[in-house]
Design an enzyme around this catalytic site. Structure first.
Site, short mmCIF file in Angstrom:
data_model
loop_
_atom_site.label_atom_id
_atom_site.label_comp_id
_atom_site.label_asym_id
_atom_site.label_seq_id
_atom_site.Cartn_x
_atom_site.Cartn_y
_atom_site.Cartn_z
N LYS B 89 116.61 134.15 53.41
CA LYS B 89 116.06 132.96 52.75
C LYS B 89 117.12 131.89 52.48
CE LYS B 89 111.69 134.20 52.16
NZ LYS B 89 110.61 133.46 52.85
N GLU B 111 108.51 127.62 45.33
CA GLU B 111 107.59 128.72 45.05
C GLU B 111 108.28 130.01 45.45
OE1 GLU B 111 107.71 127.21 47.91
OE2 GLU B 111 107.80 128.96 49.21
N SER B 378 115.50 141.52 57.74
CA SER B 378 115.53 140.23 57.06
C SER B 378 116.06 140.29 55.63
CB SER B 378 114.14 139.61 57.07
OG SER B 378 113.20 140.52 56.53
#
Lengths: 266, 399
Positions: B89, B111, B378
């Site tokens: 991220k 968010e 990830s």
């Protein structure tokens, strides 16, 4: 043929009056109540009624309309039921009726099927808060074949976009009076006079102000700027206040009456 | 010369279905984003922070034990879990916050679902001394209490979202509402390849560093491109980051793995491509889980990061043209994969990434020993230990 909306604005113009446009969510708290509320609001002086189609993800709405949406969905207000409601309302009144509907509901239901029902049951206009200029072409093209106005929204941030947004508009122009979502606020940070004048430069279609207008006092202050005033969340709060002792109808009637009086004081 | 504007659609997907108030902000965002592509200073800053701050390039680890156990092709894991804050991220957050700074915005909203994007955003905002507010669904706040505390330590304000279903989609609605109200001074850092144009393109371009690195790394060790790519898909940013640089390489088969929850034939899953239909959510035309009236239906996944009823519009497009295959993996399979990778390789994967591992475990046997498979790991699983412990019937932490 002129739509009910256009005719209403013409009549009001002759009387040198502004349009009071009141919003409630269809099916809040149930469909039967909505029919009564529409008739009460008309009796109290509303000129045009906006009916919200409840949506699971109402991006442009504040907490009050969100709560109304959730109550309506819980009460089973789906699109078919709402069209049935409109049919029932139309047996009683010729007041202009406008849907406020999120794009996905119309898209998923099917443009043609939705528009056919609007025409058959007597819906006069659509306000789609998440369908900007860039995305509206297909639907707008199709709506040319229906007696239903696609009411465009312009925002204080629209600026150079206004001209194109209001080009060949019909019904009225929904002028978003403040930044953010629907719901009360204490003041407007936008220079509304300048904003409406910008809109008026490009169109003769009536301009109505909405988003945050919540009291007779506000109506008094704003009415000379525009052709119509839209009140939503503040009315839904009256519905909420009366839920427990079933006085919503009276509370809404009294409130809309005050709004109407504020609008008509010279 | 570079383009004045970027394509707004991927085939019929994408677009900008948002309130008019945001339209000029999106145009400005697009304009500024395009400028960064030719701005050497911006590109250098992005490269500097992903390297020196986040630890890139992340390793492409040859998982020898896993390869032997599964008995098929050679398995490489792209270790995005080794990024600062524990997931891919941050790649995107660094890019978007640099852009926000360039545009002079002082306030950041975001968010978050699992909390990974929220933590990454709070982290970068702490470093750059920007005001940060994160919207998080009430249910996720309960599931991911540790990440909430982390964000608060980092100086962010975490707003609990109780509207709708109280999960990622509602947090996204709320972040958009905040942005509509504060568009003049606020930058919305969206966490995945979703939302109105230009977000899906922008997030893709800030995440493609994953795939660009993989290409370089695999060519260095194997001298050729992989045969398979596998990544989990919620909104789809880690997958898009890995896949995008390989899209034109037709010899590479690409698999996106969706959350099948309790099974795609139940009403508790988040398999958007497998079960969804076309519609609009969060400003984009894509596949989503909805009823006949266009109401978004509740979704379920054991992994909060995959618990999303839509999918990035470019994924919808890759599905439509048949370039990427999308498959489902259940909660149970993901939990098994979580434990398996932990034991076999000593790597604790995030529950999101465990979906990719679970699909790998199904497919590997059907590949030959000469094949090369790259799986995007990830994120790391620290945040999910509590969930796994609960599922495995261990004692719950004392509250």
């Amino acid at each position: 043929m002129k739509s009910r909306i256009t005719k209403k604005f013409e009549i009001l113009k002759e009387k040198k009056q502004k349009a009071l446009i009141t919003y409630i969510t269809a099916g809040d708290p149930d469909l039967g109540s909505t029919q009564q509320l529409v008739l009460e609001m008309e009796r109290a002086g509303a000129d045009i009624i906006e009916l919200g189609i409840p949506y699971s993800d109402p991006l442009a709405d504040g907490p009050v309309v969100q709560r109304a949406s959730q109550r309506a969905l819980a009460a089973g207000a789906d699109i078919d039921a709402i069209f049935q409601l409109v049919e029932d309302i139309r047996k009683e009144t010729e007041i202009p009726l406008v849907f406020l509907v999120y794009f996905n509901c119309v898209f998923k239901y099917g443009f043609e099927k939705f528009l056919n029902l609007c025409q058959d049951k007597g819906i006069d206009g659509l306000i789609i808060p998440d369908l900007p200029l860039e995305e509206r072409r297909e639907l707008k093209e199709m709506m040319k074949n229906y007696p239903v106005d696609l009411i465009p929204l312009v925002a204080p941030t629209s600026e150079e976009r206004i001209k194109e947004i209001v080009a060949d508009a019909s019904g009225f122009i929904y002028c978003v009076s403040s930044m953010g979502v629907t719901g009360k606020r204490d003041k407007f940070e936008v220079d509304l006079g300048k904003f409406i004048n910008q809109v008026k430069t490009y169109t003769d279609v009536p301009a109505a102000l909405g988003f945050g207008i919540s009291s007779p006092e506000m109506i008094g202050k704003l009415k000379n700027l525009c052709d119509g005033l839209i009140v939503g969340s503040a009315i839904i709060e009256k519905i909420e206040e009366g839920l427990e002792d079933q006085t919503s109808k009276d509370k809404v009637f009294n409130f809309v009456k005050k709004l109407d009086e504020a609008k008509n004081i010279a | 010369m570079i383009a004045k504007e970027l394509p707004k659609r991927f085939g019929k997907f994408g677009g900008q279905f948002v309130p008019e108030t945001l339209m000029n902000a999106l145009t400005e965002l697009e304009r500024e984003f395009i400028k960064t592509k030719e701005d050497a200073e911006f590109q250098e800053a992005y490269k500097y922070y992903v390297k020196e701050y986040s630890g890139r390039p992340t390793p492409l680890y040859y998982a020898e034990n896993l390869t032997k156990k599964l008995g098929g092709g050679k398995i490489y894991l792209k270790r995005e879990d080794l990024n600062h804050t524990g997931a891919h991220k941050i790649n995107n957050v660094i890019g978007q916050v640099l852009l926000a700074r360039r545009m002079g915005k002082k306030r950041i909203v975001a968010e978050t679902g699992a909390g990974q994007h929220g933590v990454a955003t709070a982290t970068i905002c702490a470093m750059f001394d920007l005001q940060c507010e994160v919207y998080m669904g009430q249910e996720d706040i309960e599931r991911q209490a540790l990440n909430v505390f982390k964000m608060e330590l980092l100086g962010a304000k975490v707003n609990s979202v109780t509207s709708g279903t109280g999960t990622l989609k509602d947090a996204t609605n709320e972040a958009i509402r905040d942005w509509v109200a504060n568009v003049e001074d606020t930058f919305y850092v969206i966490g995945s390849v979703v939302g109105p144009h230009p977000y899906p393109t922008m997030v893709r371009d800030f995440q493609r560093i994953i795939g660009d690195e993989v290409k370089e790394q695999i060519l260095a060790v194997e001298g050729r491109l992989p045969d398979y790519l596998v990544a989990c898909v919620g909104g789809g940013s880690n997958a898009m980051g890995l896949f995008y640089p390989f899209i034109e390489d037709k010899e590479v088969a690409i698999y996106g793995v969706e959350a099948a929850g309790l099974g795609v034939d139940t009403d508790k899953h988040a398999a958007t491509i497998t079960k969804g239909t076309m519609g609009v959510i969060h400003g984009m035309m894509t596949y989503l889980l909805q009823d006949d009236n266009g109401q978004i239906t509740p979704v379920h996944s054991i992994s909060a990061g995959l618990d999303y009823p839509g999918i990035g519009p470019e994924h919808a497009y890759f599905h439509e043209i048949g370039r990427v295959h999308y498959e489902g993996v259940t909660d149970q399979e993901a939990v098994e994969a979580f434990q398996y990778l932990t034991k076999v390789e000593g790597i604790i994967p995030a529950l999101e990434s465990s979906h990719a591992i679970a699909y790998l475990m199904k497919m590997a046997a059907n590949t030959s020993k000469e094949d090369i498979i790259v799986v995007n790991l990830s994120g790391r699983g620290d945040k999910d230990i509590h969930t796994i412990r609960k599922v495995l019937g261990g004692k719950e932490d004392e509250e």
